[in-house]
Design a protein around this motif. Structure first.
Motif, PDB file in Angstrom:
ATOM      1  N   VAL A  40       0.806  -1.152   0.123  1.00 55.53           N
ATOM      2  CA  VAL A  40      -0.061   0.139   0.049  1.00 55.53           C
ATOM      3  C   VAL A  40       0.978   1.171  -0.019  1.00 55.53           C
ATOM      4  O   VAL A  40       1.990   1.382   0.939  1.00 55.53           O
ATOM      5  N   LEU A  41       0.683   2.073  -0.871  1.00 59.73           N
ATOM      6  CA  LEU A  41       1.294   3.389  -1.001  1.00 59.73           C
ATOM      7  C   LEU A  41       0.384   4.620  -0.869  1.00 59.73           C
ATOM      8  O   LEU A  41      -0.892   4.471  -1.356  1.00 59.73           O
ATOM      9  N   GLY A  42       0.788   5.659  -0.252  1.00 59.90           N
ATOM     10  CA  GLY A  42       0.050   7.095  -0.308  1.00 59.90           C
ATOM     11  C   GLY A  42       0.775   7.861  -1.233  1.00 59.90           C
ATOM     12  O   GLY A  42       0.795   7.539  -2.436  1.00 59.90           O
ATOM     13  N   LYS A  43       1.695   8.836  -0.810  1.00 60.44           N
ATOM     14  CA  LYS A  43       2.411   9.642  -1.676  1.00 60.44           C
ATOM     15  C   LYS A  43       3.934   9.242  -1.864  1.00 60.44           C
ATOM     16  O   LYS A  43       4.582  10.033  -2.442  1.00 60.44           O
ATOM     17  N   LEU A  54      -2.943  11.099   4.912  1.00 56.96           N
ATOM     18  CA  LEU A  54      -3.633  10.974   6.382  1.00 56.96           C
ATOM     19  C   LEU A  54      -3.740   9.488   6.619  1.00 56.96           C
ATOM     20  O   LEU A  54      -3.166   8.992   7.670  1.00 56.96           O
ATOM     21  N   GLY A  55      -3.685   8.386   5.621  1.00 55.33           N
ATOM     22  CA  GLY A  55      -3.760   7.072   6.168  1.00 55.33           C
ATOM     23  C   GLY A  55      -2.461   6.734   6.375  1.00 55.33           C
ATOM     24  O   GLY A  55      -2.367   5.682   7.179  1.00 55.33           O
ATOM     25  N   ALA A  56      -1.361   7.179   6.082  1.00 59.22           N
ATOM     26  CA  ALA A  56       0.048   6.853   6.461  1.00 59.22           C
ATOM     27  C   ALA A  56       0.614   7.317   7.823  1.00 59.22           C
ATOM     28  O   ALA A  56       1.386   6.943   8.324  1.00 59.22           O
TER      29      ALA A  56
HETATM   30  C1  LIG Z   1      10.552  16.530   2.551  1.00 54.54           C
HETATM   31  C2  LIG Z   1       9.972  15.449   3.476  1.00 54.54           C
HETATM   32  C3  LIG Z   1       9.739  16.020   4.976  1.00 54.54           C
HETATM   33  C4  LIG Z   1       9.312  15.113   5.859  1.00 54.54           C
HETATM   34  N1  LIG Z   1       8.982  15.417   7.142  1.00 54.54           N
HETATM   35  C5  LIG Z   1       8.525  14.496   8.130  1.00 54.54           C
HETATM   36  C6  LIG Z   1       8.323  15.110   9.507  1.00 54.54           C
HETATM   37  O1  LIG Z   1       8.502  16.150   9.660  1.00 54.54           O
HETATM   38  N2  LIG Z   1       7.841  14.416  10.243  1.00 54.54           N
HETATM   39  C7  LIG Z   1       7.437  12.894   9.798  1.00 54.54           C
HETATM   40  O2  LIG Z   1       7.131  12.207  10.725  1.00 54.54           O
HETATM   41  N3  LIG Z   1       7.922  12.447   8.605  1.00 54.54           N
HETATM   42  C8  LIG Z   1       8.294  13.282   7.792  1.00 54.54           C
HETATM   43  N4  LIG Z   1       8.535  12.827   6.368  1.00 54.54           N
HETATM   44  C9  LIG Z   1       8.039  11.478   6.006  1.00 54.54           C
HETATM   45  C10 LIG Z   1       6.636  11.206   5.532  1.00 54.54           C
HETATM   46  O3  LIG Z   1       6.266  12.660   5.101  1.00 54.54           O
HETATM   47  C11 LIG Z   1       5.774  10.694   6.313  1.00 54.54           C
HETATM   48  O4  LIG Z   1       6.266   9.279   6.635  1.00 54.54           O
HETATM   49  C12 LIG Z   1       4.421  10.442   5.616  1.00 54.54           C
HETATM   50  O5  LIG Z   1       3.340   9.706   6.543  1.00 54.54           O
HETATM   51  C13 LIG Z   1       4.422   9.460   4.462  1.00 54.54           C
HETATM   52  O6  LIG Z   1       3.065   9.708   4.040  1.00 54.54           O
HETATM   53  P1  LIG Z   1       2.842   8.902   2.381  1.00 54.54           P
HETATM   54  O7  LIG Z   1       1.577   8.983   2.070  1.00 54.54           O
HETATM   55  O8  LIG Z   1       3.770   9.553   1.598  1.00 54.54           O
HETATM   56  O9  LIG Z   1       3.252   7.362   2.836  1.00 54.54           O
HETATM   57  P2  LIG Z   1       4.085   6.374   1.911  1.00 54.54           P
HETATM   58  O10 LIG Z   1       5.473   6.602   1.722  1.00 54.54           O
HETATM   59  O11 LIG Z   1       3.352   6.175   0.563  1.00 54.54           O
HETATM   60  O12 LIG Z   1       3.940   5.098   2.824  1.00 54.54           O
HETATM   61  C14 LIG Z   1       4.596   4.925   4.096  1.00 54.54           C
HETATM   62  C15 LIG Z   1       4.311   3.499   4.960  1.00 54.54           C
HETATM   63  O13 LIG Z   1       2.959   3.697   5.362  1.00 54.54           O
HETATM   64  C16 LIG Z   1       2.284   2.618   4.689  1.00 54.54           C
HETATM   65  N5  LIG Z   1       1.107   2.995   4.181  1.00 54.54           N
HETATM   66  C17 LIG Z   1       0.770   4.300   3.471  1.00 54.54           C
HETATM   67  N6  LIG Z   1      -0.541   4.314   3.491  1.00 54.54           N
HETATM   68  C18 LIG Z   1      -1.240   3.610   4.070  1.00 54.54           C
HETATM   69  C19 LIG Z   1      -2.417   2.890   4.233  1.00 54.54           C
HETATM   70  N7  LIG Z   1      -3.488   3.920   3.766  1.00 54.54           N
HETATM   71  N8  LIG Z   1      -2.858   1.956   4.827  1.00 54.54           N
HETATM   72  C20 LIG Z   1      -1.735   1.027   5.516  1.00 54.54           C
HETATM   73  N9  LIG Z   1      -0.463   1.338   5.108  1.00 54.54           N
HETATM   74  C21 LIG Z   1      -0.177   2.466   4.594  1.00 54.54           C
HETATM   75  C22 LIG Z   1       3.214   2.146   3.550  1.00 54.54           C
HETATM   76  O14 LIG Z   1       2.787   0.806   3.137  1.00 54.54           O
HETATM   77  C23 LIG Z   1       4.484   2.614   3.909  1.00 54.54           C
HETATM   78  O15 LIG Z   1       4.852   1.251   4.636  1.00 54.54           O
HETATM   79  C24 LIG Z   1       8.869  13.696   5.308  1.00 54.54           C
HETATM   80  C25 LIG Z   1       9.147  13.371   4.000  1.00 54.54           C
HETATM   81  C26 LIG Z   1       9.757  14.368   3.125  1.00 54.54           C
HETATM   82  C27 LIG Z   1       9.839  13.613   1.802  1.00 54.54           C
END
Ligand SMILES: Cc1cc2nc3c(=O)[nH]c(=O)nc-3n(C[C@H](O)[C@H](O)[C@H](O)COP(=O)(O)OP(=O)(O)OC[C@H]3O[C@@H](n4cnc5c(N)ncnc54)[C@H](O)[C@@H]3O)c2cc1C
Length: 340
Positions: free
Chosen positions: A49-52, A120-122
């Motif tokens: 599963v991926l979000g962004k 939000l889901g992540a």
């Molecule tokens: C420039 C930058 C700054 C950042 N700053 C911060 C910060 O200040 N604090 C912080 O905590 N993080 C930070 N991050 C990390 C990131 O923003 C977070 O981890 C965020 O929650 C990722 O969301 P995503 O949707 O991209 O998750 P993804 O990268 O798509 O997924 C992350 C993990 O969550 C799982 N997942 C995603 N969606 C779901 C779902 N719906 N159900 C079940 N599993 C799911 C995936 O399988 C994976 O294991 C930063 C990243 C970047 C690039």
């Protein structure tokens, strides 16, 4: 349900690395979830599963499986009684849009986590946190599709076992079992009280800020972050590349004797891995196309890395330098999509 084939993971993740995923399915409504898991089961393929993709890295070999991208949208105020608010959002909502919605309404509890990329889901998966707030303080519950039982059920905050960058969703025997459909947070009408997290407090002092409403805290956080953190649309990164290191009280004494700076956060002792990297003189240095950000040493920016192999080589060199100098072994924060 739209199924795409042979899609580069580099296009689905902010670090922009990784070979092809065999199938990618956008989840646009709740019925798609069951159908997508059935599709994968039928083909005997694993699901990821991926979000962004802001905290996820792909391998050069790609993923011989089905990536589900959470595109479920919608925000709903479930309850507003006195100062208490329950706010629910679908898992594919952009986290920062959800924060913006809350701040505009004057709801406090997630404003310091403004501008964290992703969905939000992540948020519960790695228990996101920033500037003194973490998701665990606000989350009430989530609806999740259980891929073992093929049904959606509610998981309460306490059952998520939220810790620093850890939850049942990414650790232990249930890791990868759930597709998070929606998340509900408990917020309050009100505002945060100073003193704030160091860099936010510095901004407040320098600009003589006195308005600590969620909306203004959000504005300040966005300013502070923009000066330090890369915009994933412009620079490829996965945010903090290494986890901070938590120490027991006994370990603190030893660390201090060795001249290591130890922080207190949420009642715990921690060594900021970014500080170690900076002290080792690595800020701005480029390893195999991966640059240690010159603004925030904890962030690795993919300047010109061609492959996961480049990233792995860079990571190994940085870990070795820090281990040789400080005897702490850095651990990677972003997760990796397995090859199968
Ligand atoms: C420039 C930058 C700054 C950042 N700053 C911060 C910060 O200040 N604090 C912080 O905590 N993080 C930070 N991050 C990390 C990131 O923003 C977070 O981890 C965020 O929650 C990722 O969301 P995503 O949707 O991209 O998750 P993804 O990268 O798509 O997924 C992350 C993990 O969550 C799982 N997942 C995603 N969606 C779901 C779902 N719906 N159900 C079940 N599993 C799911 C995936 O399988 C994976 O294991 C930063 C990243 C970047 C690039």
């Amino acid at each position: 349900m739209k199924i795409r084939e042979n899609i580069p993971i580099s296009t689905l993740t902010t670090m922009r690395l990784g070979g092809n995923a065999r199938f990618v399915i956008d989840i646009e409504n709740v019925d798609d979830i069951k159908e997508a898991y059935a599709f994968a089961e039928d083909k005997n393929l694993p699901v990821y599963v991926l979000g962004k993709g802001a905290n996820t890295i792909g391998h050069d070999e790609g993923f011989d499986g089905v990536i589900l991208i959470n595109k479920l949208r919608g925000i709903e105020i479930l309850k507003e009684e006195g100062d208490e608010i329950l706010l629910k959002g679908m898992g594919g909502e952009v986290w920062d849009d959800f924060v913006d919605f809350a701040c505009e309404k004057g709801y406090s509890g997630i404003e310091a986590m403004s501008a964290i990329p992703g969905t939000l889901g992540a948020a519960p998966v790695q228990n996101i946190g920033a500037y003194g707030q973490e998701a665990a303080q606000a989350i009430e519950e989530a609806e999740a599709f259980d891929s073992l039982l093929s049904e959606i059920h509610v998981i309460k905050k306490d059952d998520m076992k939220l810790e620093y960058r850890k939850s049942i969703f990414n650790s232990g025997e249930d890791a990868g079992r759930y597709f998070i459909v929606s998340v509900t947070v408990r917020l309050k009408r009100g505002e945060l009280k100073p003193p704030f997290y160091t860099s936010l407090q510095r901004y407040v002092d320098e600009h003589n800020e006195t308005d600590f409403s969620p909306k203004n805290i959000r504005r300040m956080i966005k300013k502070v972050r923009a000066n330090k953190l890369p915009d994933p649309d412009v620079e490829a990164s996965a945010g903090s590349f290494f986890k901070n290191i938590y120490l027991s009280d006994e370990e603190v004494e030893k660390a201090k004797k060795e001249g290591i700076l130890v922080w207190r956060e949420h009642g715990k002792n921690l060594v900021n891995s970014g500080w170690l990297i900076e002290e080792a003189g690595l800020k701005g240095k480029v390893f195999h196309g991966m640059k240690v950000s010159d603004k925030a040493a904890l962030i690795l920016i993919n300047e010109s890395a061609k492959s996961y192999a480049d990233l792995a080589a860079a990571r190994a060199e940085i870990i070795k330098i820090i281990e040789d100098k400080f005897s702490y072994k850095l651990e990677q924060e972003p997760v990796e999509i397995p090859e199968r």
